[in-house]
Design a protein around this motif. Structure first.
Motif, PDB file in Angstrom:
ATOM      1  N   TYR A  92      54.541  32.002  45.499  1.00 21.63           N
ATOM      2  CA  TYR A  92      54.059  33.179  46.223  1.00 21.63           C
ATOM      3  C   TYR A  92      54.332  33.040  47.722  1.00 21.63           C
ATOM      4  CZ  TYR A  92      50.714  36.772  47.765  1.00 21.63           C
ATOM      5  OH  TYR A  92      50.126  37.860  48.345  1.00 21.63           O
ATOM      6  N   ILE A  93      54.074  31.871  48.256  1.00 21.70           N
ATOM      7  CA  ILE A  93      54.316  31.610  49.678  1.00 21.70           C
ATOM      8  C   ILE A  93      55.804  31.703  49.982  1.00 21.70           C
ATOM      9  CG2 ILE A  93      54.234  29.816  51.466  1.00 21.70           C
ATOM     10  CD1 ILE A  93      51.522  28.957  50.187  1.00 21.70           C
ATOM     11  N   GLU A  94      56.658  31.164  49.111  1.00 17.58           N
ATOM     12  CA  GLU A  94      58.108  31.262  49.311  1.00 17.58           C
ATOM     13  C   GLU A  94      58.561  32.716  49.313  1.00 17.58           C
ATOM     14  OE1 GLU A  94      60.396  28.955  50.176  1.00 17.58           O
ATOM     15  OE2 GLU A  94      58.666  27.631  50.363  1.00 17.58           O
ATOM     16  N   ASP A  95      58.016  33.519  48.396  1.00 20.48           N
ATOM     17  CA  ASP A  95      58.347  34.946  48.358  1.00 20.48           C
ATOM     18  C   ASP A  95      57.927  35.635  49.654  1.00 20.48           C
ATOM     19  OD1 ASP A  95      59.415  34.751  45.824  1.00 20.48           O
ATOM     20  OD2 ASP A  95      57.630  35.551  44.802  1.00 20.48           O
ATOM     21  N   LEU A  96      56.748  35.295  50.147  1.00 17.06           N
ATOM     22  CA  LEU A  96      56.288  35.873  51.411  1.00 17.06           C
ATOM     23  C   LEU A  96      57.202  35.470  52.563  1.00 17.06           C
ATOM     24  CD1 LEU A  96      52.405  35.455  51.186  1.00 17.06           C
ATOM     25  CD2 LEU A  96      53.724  37.565  50.981  1.00 17.06           C
ATOM     26  N   LYS A  97      57.639  34.218  52.581  1.00 20.54           N
ATOM     27  CA  LYS A  97      58.550  33.757  53.631  1.00 20.54           C
ATOM     28  C   LYS A  97      59.858  34.555  53.588  1.00 20.54           C
ATOM     29  CE  LYS A  97      57.113  28.929  54.153  1.00 20.54           C
ATOM     30  NZ  LYS A  97      57.530  27.525  53.938  1.00 20.54           N
ATOM     31  N   GLN A  98      60.386  34.788  52.378  1.00 19.05           N
ATOM     32  CA  GLN A  98      61.617  35.563  52.238  1.00 19.05           C
ATOM     33  C   GLN A  98      61.415  36.994  52.732  1.00 19.05           C
ATOM     34  OE1 GLN A  98      62.819  35.207  48.156  1.00 19.05           O
ATOM     35  NE2 GLN A  98      63.673  33.157  48.446  1.00 19.05           N
ATOM     36  N   LYS A  99      60.272  37.587  52.427  1.00 18.71           N
ATOM     37  CA  LYS A  99      59.988  38.949  52.892  1.00 18.71           C
ATOM     38  C   LYS A  99      59.914  38.992  54.411  1.00 18.71           C
ATOM     39  CE  LYS A  99      57.623  40.581  48.773  1.00 18.71           C
ATOM     40  NZ  LYS A  99      56.348  41.027  48.181  1.00 18.71           N
ATOM     41  N   VAL A 100      59.277  37.991  55.009  1.00 24.71           N
ATOM     42  CA  VAL A 100      59.191  37.924  56.469  1.00 24.71           C
ATOM     43  C   VAL A 100      60.581  37.790  57.065  1.00 24.71           C
ATOM     44  CG1 VAL A 100      58.422  36.464  58.402  1.00 24.71           C
ATOM     45  CG2 VAL A 100      56.826  37.056  56.590  1.00 24.71           C
ATOM     46  N   ASP A 101      61.424  36.930  56.472  1.00 21.86           N
ATOM     47  CA  ASP A 101      62.796  36.769  56.961  1.00 21.86           C
ATOM     48  C   ASP A 101      63.558  38.086  56.884  1.00 21.86           C
ATOM     49  OD1 ASP A 101      62.396  34.112  57.553  1.00 21.86           O
ATOM     50  OD2 ASP A 101      63.340  33.357  55.706  1.00 21.86           O
ATOM     51  N   ARG A 102      63.426  38.799  55.752  1.00 22.70           N
ATOM     52  CA  ARG A 102      64.111  40.078  55.593  1.00 22.70           C
ATOM     53  C   ARG A 102      63.623  41.099  56.626  1.00 22.70           C
ATOM     54  NH1 ARG A 102      62.638  41.120  50.170  1.00 22.70           N
ATOM     55  NH2 ARG A 102      63.044  39.083  49.371  1.00 22.70           N
TER      56      ARG A 102
END
Length: 157
Positions: A39-49
């Motif tokens: 979940y945290i990795e997905d959030l990091k990817q969303k922030v990067d995008r």
């Protein structure tokens, strides 16, 4: 209740909170933590995008005097491309469609309005025989470049 019992109860409560925040259906401590990590990795990817989108929109605002909004989302088999301008843009549709062709995107579905404003909503799918896969950022940059080129050519006319 003993100190150890309170700590165990507090840990269980925190794991259940973590489980609910991450929408995990796991029951073991390890699985809950693994789900939280994903979940945290997905959030990091969303922030990067989102950071990329902000940087791109600032880049496009600096380079493109025409106030056009471009949004590209990745779908299961292609992209959803939205282009909007508050003013009518004769010839812009042709420029964008030529860009799709250069990228190897087939227009699978499209809605266009060019009356008082310009609005394009298109679903583009990659050609089956295409070797290199492209991502949403590449599509967005190409569409922004097409708009810039169109804007420059329409100013010269």
């Amino acid at each position: 209740m003993s100190s150890r019992g309170r700590k165990k109860a507090a840990l269980y409560e925190k794991l259940q909170l973590l489980r609910s925040v991450t929408n995990s259906s796991a029951h073991s401590k390890t699985s809950i933590i693994v789900d939280a990590t994903k979940y945290i990795e997905d959030l990091k990817q969303k922030v990067d995008r989102l950071n990329q989108d902000v940087a791109t929109s600032q880049f496009s605002a600096d380079q493109n005097p025409l106030p056009v909004q471009v949004k590209v989302e990745t779908l299961e088999r292609g992209f959803l491309i939205n282009v909007f301008s508050e003013r009518n843009c004769p010839g812009l549709l042709v420029s964008i469609l030529e860009t799709f062709e250069e990228l190897g995107l087939n227009v699978l579905d499209a809605r266009v309005s060019c009356s008082d404003s310009f609005h394009l909503e298109a679903v583009g799918g990659e050609n089956e025989g295409q070797q290199d896969s492209i991502d949403a950022q590449v599509v967005k940059q190409a569409v922004l470049q097409a708009i810039k080129n169109w804007s420059e050519s329409s100013e010269q006319e």
